[in-house]
Design a protein around this motif. Sequence first.
Motif, PDB file in Angstrom:
ATOM      1  N   SER A   1     -69.412   3.303 -28.107  1.00  0.00           N
ATOM      2  CA  SER A   1     -67.954   3.469 -28.012  1.00  0.00           C
ATOM      3  C   SER A   1     -67.552   4.541 -26.997  1.00  0.00           C
ATOM      4  CB  SER A   1     -67.367   3.805 -29.397  1.00  0.00           C
ATOM      5  OG  SER A   1     -67.562   2.728 -30.276  1.00  0.00           O
TER       6      SER A   1
ATOM      7  N   HIS B   1     -66.763   5.311 -22.627  1.00  0.00           N
ATOM      8  CA  HIS B   1     -66.519   4.794 -21.273  1.00  0.00           C
ATOM      9  C   HIS B   1     -67.745   5.146 -20.433  1.00  0.00           C
ATOM     10  CE1 HIS B   1     -64.840   4.093 -17.334  1.00  0.00           C
ATOM     11  NE2 HIS B   1     -63.678   3.709 -17.857  1.00  0.00           N
TER      12      HIS B   1
ATOM     13  N   SER C   1     -70.532  -4.374 -35.804  1.00  0.00           N
ATOM     14  CA  SER C   1     -70.430  -4.675 -34.373  1.00  0.00           C
ATOM     15  C   SER C   1     -71.624  -5.477 -33.859  1.00  0.00           C
ATOM     16  CB  SER C   1     -70.287  -3.372 -33.572  1.00  0.00           C
ATOM     17  OG  SER C   1     -71.381  -2.506 -33.821  1.00  0.00           O
TER      18      SER C   1
ATOM     19  N   ASP D   1     -59.777  -6.360 -31.240  1.00  0.00           N
ATOM     20  CA  ASP D   1     -60.035  -6.904 -29.907  1.00  0.00           C
ATOM     21  C   ASP D   1     -61.163  -6.195 -29.169  1.00  0.00           C
ATOM     22  OD1 ASP D   1     -58.021  -8.720 -30.303  1.00  0.00           O
ATOM     23  OD2 ASP D   1     -56.522  -7.623 -29.123  1.00  0.00           O
ATOM     24  N   VAL D   2     -61.243  -4.872 -29.285  1.00  0.00           N
ATOM     25  CA  VAL D   2     -62.229  -4.120 -28.510  1.00  0.00           C
ATOM     26  C   VAL D   2     -63.658  -4.534 -28.848  1.00  0.00           C
ATOM     27  CG1 VAL D   2     -62.389  -2.180 -30.148  1.00  0.00           C
ATOM     28  CG2 VAL D   2     -62.851  -1.797 -27.712  1.00  0.00           C
ATOM     29  N   PHE D   3     -63.877  -5.056 -30.058  1.00  0.00           N
ATOM     30  CA  PHE D   3     -65.218  -5.478 -30.458  1.00  0.00           C
ATOM     31  C   PHE D   3     -65.486  -6.944 -30.126  1.00  0.00           C
ATOM     32  CE2 PHE D   3     -64.140  -1.843 -33.083  1.00  0.00           C
ATOM     33  CZ  PHE D   3     -65.265  -1.052 -32.931  1.00  0.00           C
TER      34      PHE D   3
ATOM     35  N   LYS E   1     -63.803  -8.586 -26.945  1.00  0.00           N
ATOM     36  CA  LYS E   1     -63.633  -8.946 -25.539  1.00  0.00           C
ATOM     37  C   LYS E   1     -64.909  -8.685 -24.744  1.00  0.00           C
ATOM     38  CE  LYS E   1     -61.292  -4.570 -24.415  1.00  0.00           C
ATOM     39  NZ  LYS E   1     -60.018  -3.979 -23.971  1.00  0.00           N
TER      40      LYS E   1
ATOM     41  N   LYS F   1     -50.974   6.095 -24.156  1.00  0.00           N
ATOM     42  CA  LYS F   1     -52.085   6.667 -24.944  1.00  0.00           C
ATOM     43  C   LYS F   1     -51.630   7.844 -25.807  1.00  0.00           C
ATOM     44  CE  LYS F   1     -55.650   5.284 -21.610  1.00  0.00           C
ATOM     45  NZ  LYS F   1     -56.156   4.172 -22.432  1.00  0.00           N
TER      46      LYS F   1
ATOM     47  N   PRO G   1     -58.016   2.445 -33.011  1.00  0.00           N
ATOM     48  CA  PRO G   1     -57.753   1.416 -31.997  1.00  0.00           C
ATOM     49  C   PRO G   1     -56.539   0.562 -32.350  1.00  0.00           C
ATOM     50  CG  PRO G   1     -59.579   0.756 -33.402  1.00  0.00           C
ATOM     51  CD  PRO G   1     -59.228   2.153 -33.800  1.00  0.00           C
ATOM     52  N   GLN G   2     -56.015  -0.131 -31.351  1.00  0.00           N
ATOM     53  CA  GLN G   2     -54.908  -1.089 -31.492  1.00  0.00           C
ATOM     54  C   GLN G   2     -53.671  -0.453 -32.118  1.00  0.00           C
ATOM     55  OE1 GLN G   2     -57.662  -5.076 -31.940  1.00  0.00           O
ATOM     56  NE2 GLN G   2     -55.650  -5.109 -32.863  1.00  0.00           N
TER      57      GLN G   2
END
Length: 459
Positions: free
Chosen positions: A18, A20, A154, A165-167, A169, A401, A421-422
């Motif tokens: 998780s 960047h 995950s 969504d992050v898990f 896309k 953010k 998230p979201q």
Amino acid sequence: MDNNTLTSWDRNHFFHPSTHMQAHSAGDTPTRMIVGGEGVYIWDDSNRRSLDAFAGLYCVNVGYGRTEITDAISEQAKKLPYYHAYVGHGSEPSIRLAKMVADRAPEGCSHVYFGLSGSDANETNIKLVWYYNNILGRPEKKKIISRWRGYHGSGVMTGSLTGLDVFHKAFDLPRAPILHTEAPYFYRRADLSMNQEAFSKHCAEKLEAMILEEGPDTIAAFIGEPVLGTGGVVPPPDGYWREVQKVLAKYDILLIADEVITAFGRLGSMFGSTHYGIKPDLITIAKGLTSAYAPLSGVIVSDKVWKVLEQGSQTMGPIGHGWTYSAHPLCTAAGVANLELIDSMQLIQNVRDVGPYFKAALKDALKDSPIVGDIRGEGLLAAVEFVADKNDRVFFDPALKVGPRIATALLANGVIARAMPQGDILGFAPPLCLTRSEADIIVGATLAAIDSVAYEVNG
């Protein structure tokens, strides 16, 4: 070792979850090496101390620095560091922990399978659900309904169960036969005229409509967290679990209660299932099982499902499922010591006292903030949701953010919470040993962080 060297190795070699990846490798984002902890506090290699109001990842329930657990791990390592649990093998701590979990579990749940993570426990649940229906001669009954905003892992199948969504896309998820129904997210309901009971019935009606559309003979199970966790820290609206369980019973659909976050005291009850009157067929456990002093998860199997598993062994032979580290002696030793501590420290009673105090203090301190739309929680699990206009429930542009900026400002004030998230949501899940005075510290720092970001976004 020299901290600069470790930082270089970190950025050049450590694949963080998780994170960047490009920004971390380039040195554009901060890195932090944690070196110690005591109670609700952790500190890093620069001796910067933070009150961990998220207990790691909702998991260090007994707090940091509990030598009762570390000593138990050490003593077990000296006696027997490892042996597998296949074909009837066990160790004293694995057997003791299975009994301790069964004694604490909801009525009618008396067998435990141990793994290492919540993700692998839900993978086990999926396989058991499919196995169960195959043994009963129902090969078409395989679909599993999850909820949008739910979090269940995950991996490939567990990431498919997850409704964020992050898990999904770029991972080609979710995969069949996983379906998702509406989240019981009262604050974000489409029809603001609905009260909680009406919204709960609406969610149950949406679930039943999906079951009928897909065909009841194809739906094997429904999975849900008693309280939505990573999807926003959302307690269920009044009547939700009552209405959902009516639908599941009507169509003979198994219920999986994902209690990775809620089990072992987080809500002020030993299990979230008993807290909300849920009667599960399978229960997922992890985090609070060892307070993360060692990796351990489990699936608690109801007597109803267990009888079918036994029936399967009569026709299929030994069950074809297991992990090398299932019921690892060091991890189960940590689990035994952890559950003993939960009892001896009277942590569930502490949650019943400090949890309502913490939520009330948040509401009192933040009620006049122009960007605070909702303050919610149960036990020592809480969230603050931020909006651009609280009167008309207008959400912020995600590009601003706001949630992450408030979490960053809060960290600068010496408190760790999580930007969820979201949405622009700040989540709290402190160790269960939190005191009222420590709750006051969290609330004061949170108010200061919110005020600073509100000034930035509103001028």
